[in-house]
Design a protein around this motif. Structure first.
Motif, PDB file in Angstrom:
ATOM      1  N   HIS A  26      15.420  -4.337 -41.286  1.00 46.22           N
ATOM      2  CA  HIS A  26      16.828  -4.287 -40.829  1.00 46.22           C
ATOM      3  C   HIS A  26      16.760  -3.561 -39.576  1.00 46.22           C
ATOM      4  O   HIS A  26      17.596  -3.970 -38.486  1.00 46.22           O
ATOM      5  N   ASP A  27      16.023  -2.548 -39.048  1.00 44.41           N
ATOM      6  CA  ASP A  27      15.918  -1.879 -38.028  1.00 44.41           C
ATOM      7  C   ASP A  27      15.590  -2.784 -36.900  1.00 44.41           C
ATOM      8  O   ASP A  27      16.054  -2.836 -35.883  1.00 44.41           O
ATOM      9  N   GLY A  28      14.375  -3.673 -37.283  1.00 42.70           N
ATOM     10  CA  GLY A  28      14.169  -4.772 -36.148  1.00 42.70           C
ATOM     11  C   GLY A  28      15.109  -5.734 -36.096  1.00 42.70           C
ATOM     12  O   GLY A  28      15.134  -6.115 -34.936  1.00 42.70           O
ATOM     13  N   VAL A  29      15.937  -5.965 -36.745  1.00 42.70           N
ATOM     14  CA  VAL A  29      17.297  -6.903 -36.708  1.00 42.70           C
ATOM     15  C   VAL A  29      17.998  -6.250 -35.747  1.00 42.70           C
ATOM     16  O   VAL A  29      18.765  -7.032 -34.719  1.00 42.70           O
ATOM     17  N   VAL A  30      18.481  -5.104 -35.570  1.00 39.41           N
ATOM     18  CA  VAL A  30      19.233  -4.549 -34.550  1.00 39.41           C
ATOM     19  C   VAL A  30      18.620  -4.614 -33.346  1.00 39.41           C
ATOM     20  O   VAL A  30      19.205  -5.044 -32.298  1.00 39.41           O
ATOM     21  N   HIS A  31      17.138  -4.302 -33.148  1.00 34.86           N
ATOM     22  CA  HIS A  31      16.469  -4.614 -31.733  1.00 34.86           C
ATOM     23  C   HIS A  31      16.614  -5.977 -31.318  1.00 34.86           C
ATOM     24  O   HIS A  31      16.964  -6.364 -30.284  1.00 34.86           O
ATOM     25  N   ARG A  32      16.473  -7.018 -32.366  1.00 36.85           N
ATOM     26  CA  ARG A  32      16.343  -8.697 -31.992  1.00 36.85           C
ATOM     27  C   ARG A  32      17.785  -8.904 -31.451  1.00 36.85           C
ATOM     28  O   ARG A  32      17.728  -9.767 -30.537  1.00 36.85           O
ATOM     29  N   LEU A  46      19.402   6.564 -41.111  1.00 38.66           N
ATOM     30  CA  LEU A  46      19.271   4.904 -41.028  1.00 38.66           C
ATOM     31  C   LEU A  46      18.581   4.613 -39.850  1.00 38.66           C
ATOM     32  O   LEU A  46      17.786   3.601 -39.786  1.00 38.66           O
ATOM     33  N   ALA A  47      18.740   5.387 -38.792  1.00 36.27           N
ATOM     34  CA  ALA A  47      18.091   5.089 -37.423  1.00 36.27           C
ATOM     35  C   ALA A  47      16.549   5.348 -37.638  1.00 36.27           C
ATOM     36  O   ALA A  47      15.774   4.570 -36.900  1.00 36.27           O
ATOM     37  N   PHE A  48      16.269   6.474 -37.913  1.00 31.91           N
ATOM     38  CA  PHE A  48      15.094   7.014 -37.918  1.00 31.91           C
ATOM     39  C   PHE A  48      13.928   6.957 -39.349  1.00 31.91           C
ATOM     40  O   PHE A  48      12.719   7.120 -39.385  1.00 31.91           O
ATOM     41  N   ALA A 105      13.841   9.054 -41.666  1.00 30.53           N
ATOM     42  CA  ALA A 105      13.239  10.531 -41.548  1.00 30.53           C
ATOM     43  C   ALA A 105      14.118  11.403 -42.108  1.00 30.53           C
ATOM     44  O   ALA A 105      14.926  11.888 -41.031  1.00 30.53           O
ATOM     45  N   PRO A 106      14.194  11.901 -43.221  1.00 27.94           N
ATOM     46  CA  PRO A 106      15.482  12.858 -43.992  1.00 27.94           C
ATOM     47  C   PRO A 106      15.164  14.263 -43.030  1.00 27.94           C
ATOM     48  O   PRO A 106      16.347  14.986 -42.810  1.00 27.94           O
ATOM     49  N   VAL A 107      14.132  14.716 -42.845  1.00 24.70           N
ATOM     50  CA  VAL A 107      13.905  15.841 -42.297  1.00 24.70           C
ATOM     51  C   VAL A 107      14.291  15.986 -40.786  1.00 24.70           C
ATOM     52  O   VAL A 107      15.120  16.893 -40.239  1.00 24.70           O
ATOM     53  N   VAL A 108      14.282  14.819 -39.993  1.00 23.81           N
ATOM     54  CA  VAL A 108      14.580  14.590 -38.641  1.00 23.81           C
ATOM     55  C   VAL A 108      16.188  14.501 -38.677  1.00 23.81           C
ATOM     56  O   VAL A 108      16.761  15.257 -37.773  1.00 23.81           O
ATOM     57  N   ALA A 109      16.649  14.098 -39.616  1.00 23.09           N
ATOM     58  CA  ALA A 109      17.885  13.678 -39.680  1.00 23.09           C
ATOM     59  C   ALA A 109      18.963  15.260 -39.913  1.00 23.09           C
ATOM     60  O   ALA A 109      19.898  15.421 -39.376  1.00 23.09           O
ATOM     61  N   GLU A 113      19.833  13.601 -28.665  1.00 22.32           N
ATOM     62  CA  GLU A 113      19.022  13.586 -29.781  1.00 22.32           C
ATOM     63  C   GLU A 113      18.403  11.951 -30.203  1.00 22.32           C
ATOM     64  O   GLU A 113      17.343  12.056 -30.382  1.00 22.32           O
ATOM     65  N   VAL A 114      19.290  11.275 -30.123  1.00 20.14           N
ATOM     66  CA  VAL A 114      18.431  10.073 -30.362  1.00 20.14           C
ATOM     67  C   VAL A 114      17.721   9.375 -29.323  1.00 20.14           C
ATOM     68  O   VAL A 114      16.442   9.036 -29.621  1.00 20.14           O
ATOM     69  N   PHE A 115      18.029   9.710 -28.091  1.00 20.30           N
ATOM     70  CA  PHE A 115      17.088   9.262 -27.140  1.00 20.30           C
ATOM     71  C   PHE A 115      15.725   9.824 -26.933  1.00 20.30           C
ATOM     72  O   PHE A 115      14.604   9.374 -26.873  1.00 20.30           O
ATOM     73  N   LEU A 116      15.619  11.246 -27.398  1.00 25.84           N
ATOM     74  CA  LEU A 116      14.642  12.029 -27.320  1.00 25.84           C
ATOM     75  C   LEU A 116      13.753  11.734 -28.602  1.00 25.84           C
ATOM     76  O   LEU A 116      12.566  11.336 -28.534  1.00 25.84           O
ATOM     77  N   LEU A 117      14.243  11.562 -29.846  1.00 23.07           N
ATOM     78  CA  LEU A 117      13.593  11.340 -31.063  1.00 23.07           C
ATOM     79  C   LEU A 117      13.189   9.735 -31.111  1.00 23.07           C
ATOM     80  O   LEU A 117      12.118   9.615 -31.556  1.00 23.07           O
ATOM     81  N   THR A 118      13.671   8.862 -30.339  1.00 15.80           N
ATOM     82  CA  THR A 118      13.377   7.559 -30.244  1.00 15.80           C
ATOM     83  C   THR A 118      12.022   7.552 -29.395  1.00 15.80           C
ATOM     84  O   THR A 118      10.912   6.845 -29.801  1.00 15.80           O
ATOM     85  N   ALA A 119      11.830   8.419 -28.460  1.00 21.56           N
ATOM     86  CA  ALA A 119      10.742   8.409 -27.500  1.00 21.56           C
ATOM     87  C   ALA A 119       9.369   9.306 -28.374  1.00 21.56           C
ATOM     88  O   ALA A 119       8.470   8.805 -28.242  1.00 21.56           O
ATOM     89  N   VAL A 120       9.871  10.203 -29.278  1.00 24.63           N
ATOM     90  CA  VAL A 120       9.196  10.899 -29.995  1.00 24.63           C
ATOM     91  C   VAL A 120       8.270  10.092 -31.019  1.00 24.63           C
ATOM     92  O   VAL A 120       7.294   9.826 -31.522  1.00 24.63           O
TER      93      VAL A 120
END
Length: 709
Positions: free
Chosen positions: A5-11, A540-542, A544-548, A607-614
């Motif tokens: 599903h995550d790939g679907v968003v990107h595609r 849903l984006a990452f 990772a519950p701890v990150v969220a 947060e989204v842009f930083l975590l995306t790069a990490v």
């Protein structure tokens, strides 16, 4: 969200970007036509505003509904022309002749149905006879009273000025006369944003893309909000707040996409392929970031406060349009420019590399996480400490800028009649059986009972409705509308049962007092809902519950700093003259809740842009500290540039005359500044370094996030 599903968003976003890049002229033309249509409609039909506060289920709303039902003629707008003579009395023969001349001139104006000169019998002439006001009844609703009509009334009062009287507008006419716009703030914000973008991109063409995108989408969104005023009550602050947010996020979202696109072009990708990949990556982050803002604003629906609901949908609409522009209009513009995006260069901007300032900061923070986490926490605690004294209230005309009609009329009336005249209470008494007329003994008992209450300056004679079902009594407090004692008086009157009868208290002061009580009561529910929904979206984006959960906590910290700044500047008056205020100003009750939703959503952007790069570095096989360091180094410069633009845009609205707009501007500017520097630059990477592999833990996954797409 699964990897599929995550790939679907990107595609999907990649395909949208490719489609827009394949037909760039059609896409740009469609946006231009849409903006032209909205702007033309606004010019033709105007943008009416309605600052009346409705609060279903409140006692003030019950009073208002009773008046609307039994005294339907009282729903039109009324204004005042306030007069003060430095010598003699307004009811002297010569002064009276001048006042009558003014009244006759005003009565001849369009939309004026009646003009009542000041008189002691009506309670519109002060005891010393030097201050009074003409009551101007209109056949318009309050939102239909415009600056043109206010200027006409003001001009009609010129004979009073010629006779040496101090003359100003009051009521709905003053509100219309003072109705300003945000053009100065917008121009200042755009100019500084343009300079920052040129420095960030090194070229004028690349810097112009985010501004062009933001302006086009802003015209569509804010124009639509203005037109909605014909269908529903939209307060004046809504369009200004939408403009503020629209400029900030519109430029920021485009900045992230353009930055990624230029990096891909520099790597040798063809233009269309670079557009597709930048949309799949940065475009997805923009959609998630915008989604968090909309979800946070949607959480205000549980407050049950119409003004918050209106501000939420109007601002949310602006964010949605900004996201739409970033994923459709911007790809088309990038395709049209092609390699020319780097023309008109004014400076060379080095790419991020191991020796960059952000790389060095990332090295220090991840090498000594306890030190930086502790220092950042202490600093944030210090900034948020004043918030413990935050007390929501309500502003009044005395908080308006010196020289404005609202301020002048407030001061003249307060000096002549006492401060309470600027915020009378409308007491509505249901009568069963109905009153036979003004001589009904129950009416006298109600008036006597109200007059005996502490904090009451005067009580006008009770006015029964034509059907006798209700009586309306005007109560003037001893204190100003913004004084907490006036809100206390509202509760006292409701509990008093004068004459043994149940009463309902309405009017602006009572409605705002009920608004404050409801917001204080619902605030915990709103916070819980917004934090919960945003945390789920981040999960849903990452995945990772701890990150969220950690991201939600970090956002609360930034908001605490904003509340601290609000309390210190507006509540305590620290530095108030620097932003155009005379001293402390009550913090309007709905501002903290609206700020919470806005800031929680906006803070998620970074947060989204930083975590995306990490996460990308983590998925490539880097260990946790290396991934954090890489992500911070890769995003630090662009996040700083984006945050600086947003801070300047928000801070520029402190120049606005309206104290409430100043509150929003200052609160958001402080929160974003703190968020992008202390929180994202130090606290987030330090805590991620300390948490290690736990950042990306998920049951059954073995500790590593599966590849995206």
């Amino acid at each position: 969200m699964s990897a599929r599903h995550d790939g679907v968003v990107h595609r999907v976003l990649g395909r949208v970007g490719r489609a827009c890049a394949a037909r760039p002229r059609s896409v740009v033309t469609a946006w231009l036509l849409l903006a032209a249509a909205v702007v033309t409609a606004v010019l033709a039909y105007g943008r009416p505003v309605d600052n009346e506060v409705a609060l279903p289920g409140s006692d003030a709303q019950v009073a208002r509904d009773l008046v609307d039902t039994h005294l339907p003629g009282d729903d039109g707008a009324s204004g005042q022309v306030v007069l003060h003579t430095p010598r003699g009395r307004l009811d002297d023969a010569s002064a009276r002749a001048t006042v009558d001349e003014v009244a006759a001139a005003i009565a001849d104006l369009p939309h004026v149905t009646a003009v009542t000169p000041p008189s002691a019998e009506q309670g519109t002439l002060s005891g010393d006879g030097r201050t009074g006001y003409l009551t101007v009844d209109l056949d318009l609703s309050p939102r239909e009273v415009d600056r043109r009509l206010a200027r006409q009334v003001d001009t009609a009062a010129d004979p009073a000025r010629a006779a040496g009287m101090d003359t100003t507008l009051g009521g709905a006419l003053a509100a219309a006369a003072d109705r300003g716009d945000s053009r100065v703030s917008e121009v200042v914000g755009l100019l500084v944003a343009a300079v920052v973008l040129v420095l960030a991109f090194g070229g004028i063409v690349a810097a112009g893309l985010p501004i062009v995108t933001a302006l086009l989408t802003l015209a569509c969104a804010v124009g639509t909000v203005g037109l909605a005023g014909h269908l529903a009550g939209v307060p004046g602050v809504a369009a200004t707040l939408a403009t503020m947010i629209g400029l900030g996020v519109g430029i920021d979202y485009a900045l992230f996409v353009v930055t990624r696109h230029r990096e891909l072009l520099a790597g040798g990708l063809p233009v269309v392929a670079a557009v597709e990949q930048s949309m799949a990556g940065s475009g997805s982050a923009v959609v998630f970031a915008g989604g968090t803002v909309v979800i946070a604003l949607g959480g205000l629906a549980v407050a049950g406060v119409p003004i918050l609901t209106t501000l939420a949908w109007s601002t949310g609409l602006t964010v949605v349009v900004a996201v739409a522009g970033s994923v459709t209009l911007l790809p088309a513009l990038l395709a049209l420019l092609g390699a020319r995006i780097d023309t008109w260069r004014v400076r060379r901007v080095a790419a991020v590399h191991d020796g960059s300032a952000w790389s060095r900061r990332a090295d220090r923070v991840t090498a000594h996480p306890w030190r930086y986490a502790t220092a950042a926490t202490l600093l944030l605690g210090l900034l948020a400490a004043p918030a413990l004294g935050l007390r929501p209230g309500q502003t009044d005309g005395g908080d308006a800028p010196a020289g404005s009609a609202s301020r002048q009329s407030f001061d003249l009336l307060a000096a002549g009649f006492g401060p309470g005249v600027n915020g009378p209470l409308t007491v509505v008494v249901p009568l069963d059986p109905p009153a036979a007329g003004p001589a009904d003994p129950r009416l006298a008992a109600v008036r006597d009972g109200l007059a005996a209450l502490p904090g009451v300056a005067s009580v006008a004679p009770a006015r029964p409705s034509p059907d006798g079902a209700i009586a309306m009594v005007r109560v003037t407090p001893d204190t100003a509308p913004s004084d907490p004692a006036t809100a206390d008086l509202v509760a006292t009157v409701r509990d008093a049962r004068p004459g043994g009868l149940t009463v309902h208290v309405g009017g602006v002061v009572a409605t705002k007092a009920d608004l404050t009580d409801r917001i204080v009561d619902r605030m915990p529910s709103v916070i819980a809902l917004v934090v919960g929904l945003s945390t789920v979206l981040l999960y849903l984006a990452f995945r990772a519950p701890v990150v969220a959960v950690k991201a939600a906590v970090m956002n609360l910290v930034s908001i605490g700093a904003a509340y601290g700044a609000l309390t210190a500047v507006f509540g305590w008056g620290w530095g108030a003259p620097l932003i155009g205020l005379d001293g402390p100003v009550p913090i309007e009750s709905y501002v903290p809740m609206m700020l919470f939703a806005l800031l929680f959503g906006l803070s998620m952007d970074y947060e989204v842009f930083l975590l995306t790069a990490v996460r990308e570095a983590w998925q490539r096989g880097a260990d946790n500290r290396t991934a954090v360091r890489t992500g911070l180094a890769a995003t630090g410069r662009v996040i700083t540039s984006a945050a600086f633009i947003m801070v300047v845009v928000f801070a520029s609205f402190v120049l606005h005359d309206d104290p409430v707009i100043k509150m929003f501007g200052l609160g958001m500017a402080v929160a974003i500044a703190v968020d992008a520097t202390v929180v994202r630059g130090f606290l987030v990477p330090a805590t991620m370094a300390l948490l290690g592999r736990a950042n990306w833990w998920h049951p059954g996954r073995g500790g590593r996030v599966p590849p995206v797409g």
